[in-house]
Design a protein around this motif. Structure first.
Motif, PDB file in Angstrom:
ATOM      1  N   SER A  47     123.424  47.457 147.919  1.00 12.91           N
ATOM      2  CA  SER A  47     123.234  46.352 146.986  1.00 12.91           C
ATOM      3  C   SER A  47     123.254  46.909 145.569  1.00 12.91           C
ATOM      4  O   SER A  47     123.149  48.113 145.346  1.00 12.91           O
ATOM      5  CB  SER A  47     121.920  45.636 147.273  1.00 12.91           C
ATOM      6  OG  SER A  47     120.833  46.472 146.938  1.00 12.91           O
ATOM      7  N   SER A  48     123.362  46.032 144.597  1.00 14.40           N
ATOM      8  CA  SER A  48     123.457  46.487 143.205  1.00 14.40           C
ATOM      9  C   SER A  48     122.159  47.113 142.714  1.00 14.40           C
ATOM     10  O   SER A  48     122.154  47.816 141.712  1.00 14.40           O
ATOM     11  CB  SER A  48     123.864  45.325 142.301  1.00 14.40           C
ATOM     12  OG  SER A  48     122.952  44.258 142.425  1.00 14.40           O
ATOM     13  N   GLU A  49     121.052  46.910 143.416  1.00 15.46           N
ATOM     14  CA  GLU A  49     119.775  47.522 143.038  1.00 15.46           C
ATOM     15  C   GLU A  49     119.672  48.973 143.498  1.00 15.46           C
ATOM     16  O   GLU A  49     118.759  49.681 143.113  1.00 15.46           O
ATOM     17  CB  GLU A  49     118.596  46.735 143.626  1.00 15.46           C
ATOM     18  CG  GLU A  49     118.379  45.366 142.996  1.00 15.46           C
ATOM     19  CD  GLU A  49     119.303  44.312 143.584  1.00 15.46           C
ATOM     20  OE1 GLU A  49     119.610  44.388 144.791  1.00 15.46           O
ATOM     21  OE2 GLU A  49     119.734  43.433 142.823  1.00 15.46           O
ATOM     22  N   TYR A  51     121.648  51.500 142.824  1.00 16.14           N
ATOM     23  CA  TYR A  51     122.444  52.410 142.011  1.00 16.14           C
ATOM     24  C   TYR A  51     121.634  53.064 140.901  1.00 16.14           C
ATOM     25  O   TYR A  51     122.158  53.392 139.847  1.00 16.14           O
ATOM     26  CB  TYR A  51     123.664  51.674 141.450  1.00 16.14           C
ATOM     27  CG  TYR A  51     124.732  51.488 142.497  1.00 16.14           C
ATOM     28  CD1 TYR A  51     125.735  52.419 142.664  1.00 16.14           C
ATOM     29  CD2 TYR A  51     124.706  50.401 143.362  1.00 16.14           C
ATOM     30  CE1 TYR A  51     126.712  52.263 143.643  1.00 16.14           C
ATOM     31  CE2 TYR A  51     125.660  50.237 144.339  1.00 16.14           C
ATOM     32  CZ  TYR A  51     126.662  51.168 144.477  1.00 16.14           C
ATOM     33  OH  TYR A  51     127.616  51.019 145.449  1.00 16.14           O
ATOM     34  N   VAL A  56     123.922  46.158 136.059  1.00 14.29           N
ATOM     35  CA  VAL A  56     125.118  45.337 136.215  1.00 14.29           C
ATOM     36  C   VAL A  56     125.383  44.581 134.913  1.00 14.29           C
ATOM     37  O   VAL A  56     124.499  43.909 134.383  1.00 14.29           O
ATOM     38  CB  VAL A  56     124.953  44.334 137.383  1.00 14.29           C
ATOM     39  CG1 VAL A  56     126.162  43.419 137.478  1.00 14.29           C
ATOM     40  CG2 VAL A  56     124.734  45.067 138.690  1.00 14.29           C
ATOM     41  N   ALA A  59     130.165  40.825 137.065  1.00 19.26           N
ATOM     42  CA  ALA A  59     130.376  40.645 138.499  1.00 19.26           C
ATOM     43  C   ALA A  59     131.681  39.887 138.722  1.00 19.26           C
ATOM     44  O   ALA A  59     131.677  38.722 139.110  1.00 19.26           O
ATOM     45  CB  ALA A  59     129.197  39.902 139.117  1.00 19.26           C
ATOM     46  N   THR A  85     129.667  47.076 145.740  1.00 18.94           N
ATOM     47  CA  THR A  85     128.395  46.708 146.357  1.00 18.94           C
ATOM     48  C   THR A  85     128.620  45.741 147.511  1.00 18.94           C
ATOM     49  O   THR A  85     129.730  45.230 147.707  1.00 18.94           O
ATOM     50  CB  THR A  85     127.455  46.053 145.323  1.00 18.94           C
ATOM     51  OG1 THR A  85     128.013  44.806 144.914  1.00 18.94           O
ATOM     52  CG2 THR A  85     127.254  46.949 144.119  1.00 18.94           C
ATOM     53  N   ARG A  90     131.046  45.345 141.182  1.00 16.81           N
ATOM     54  CA  ARG A  90     130.161  45.213 140.021  1.00 16.81           C
ATOM     55  C   ARG A  90     130.513  46.297 139.015  1.00 16.81           C
ATOM     56  O   ARG A  90     130.714  47.457 139.378  1.00 16.81           O
ATOM     57  CB  ARG A  90     128.688  45.371 140.415  1.00 16.81           C
ATOM     58  CG  ARG A  90     128.175  44.337 141.407  1.00 16.81           C
ATOM     59  CD  ARG A  90     128.148  42.952 140.779  1.00 16.81           C
ATOM     60  NE  ARG A  90     127.561  41.968 141.656  1.00 16.81           N
ATOM     61  CZ  ARG A  90     128.262  41.101 142.394  1.00 16.81           C
ATOM     62  NH1 ARG A  90     129.581  41.121 142.358  1.00 16.81           N
ATOM     63  NH2 ARG A  90     127.656  40.219 143.150  1.00 16.81           N
ATOM     64  N   MET A  92     129.063  48.511 136.144  1.00 21.54           N
ATOM     65  CA  MET A  92     127.707  48.947 135.819  1.00 21.54           C
ATOM     66  C   MET A  92     127.735  49.971 134.687  1.00 21.54           C
ATOM     67  O   MET A  92     128.651  50.778 134.596  1.00 21.54           O
ATOM     68  CB  MET A  92     127.039  49.545 137.055  1.00 21.54           C
ATOM     69  CG  MET A  92     127.007  48.600 138.230  1.00 21.54           C
ATOM     70  SD  MET A  92     126.276  49.351 139.669  1.00 21.54           S
ATOM     71  CE  MET A  92     124.791  48.410 139.749  1.00 21.54           C
TER      72      MET A  92
END
Length: 109
Positions: A47-49, A51, A56, A59, A85, A90, A92
């Protein structure tokens, strides 16, 4: 009756060759086996959390659009990455550059 080493010398060469080939085969099997090589591993999507410090800033729906946006940020001097993701692609950046990155992408889009 004494057995001298020279009477078995004809077998020494083939035995050494067999041991060397066996070691090479085992090393190559370990190197090219799936999931056990230390050389290359398949990237794992998260998930994007997951990294770390990256935040982010965009998207986009496709990887092509995400790469265009990432390249725009890099050309502007911002360190950006494209993360695949589980929610989709995403773009980032680090938190210190997130505001500027969003402004650049808004102007571009």
């Amino acid at each position: 009756m004494q057995i001298s080493w020279s009477s078995y010398s004809y077998a020494f060469g083939p035995v050494v060759a067999l041991v060397a080939v066996t070691v090479l085969v085992l090393l190559l099997r370990w190197t090219f086996s799936h999931g056990k090589s230390v050389v290359e591993r398949r990237p794992k999507q998260g998930s994007s959390e997951e990294y770390g410090l990256l935040e982010v800033v965009s998207a986009p729906p496709t990887f092509v659009e995400a790469e265009v946006q990432r390249r725009t940020l890099v050309d502007a001097g911002i360190r950006a990455t494209l993360a695949p993701t589980t929610e989709g692609p995403r773009v980032m950046v680090f938190p210190a550059e997130a505001g500027l990155a969003r402004q650049i992408l808004e102007r571009k889009g």
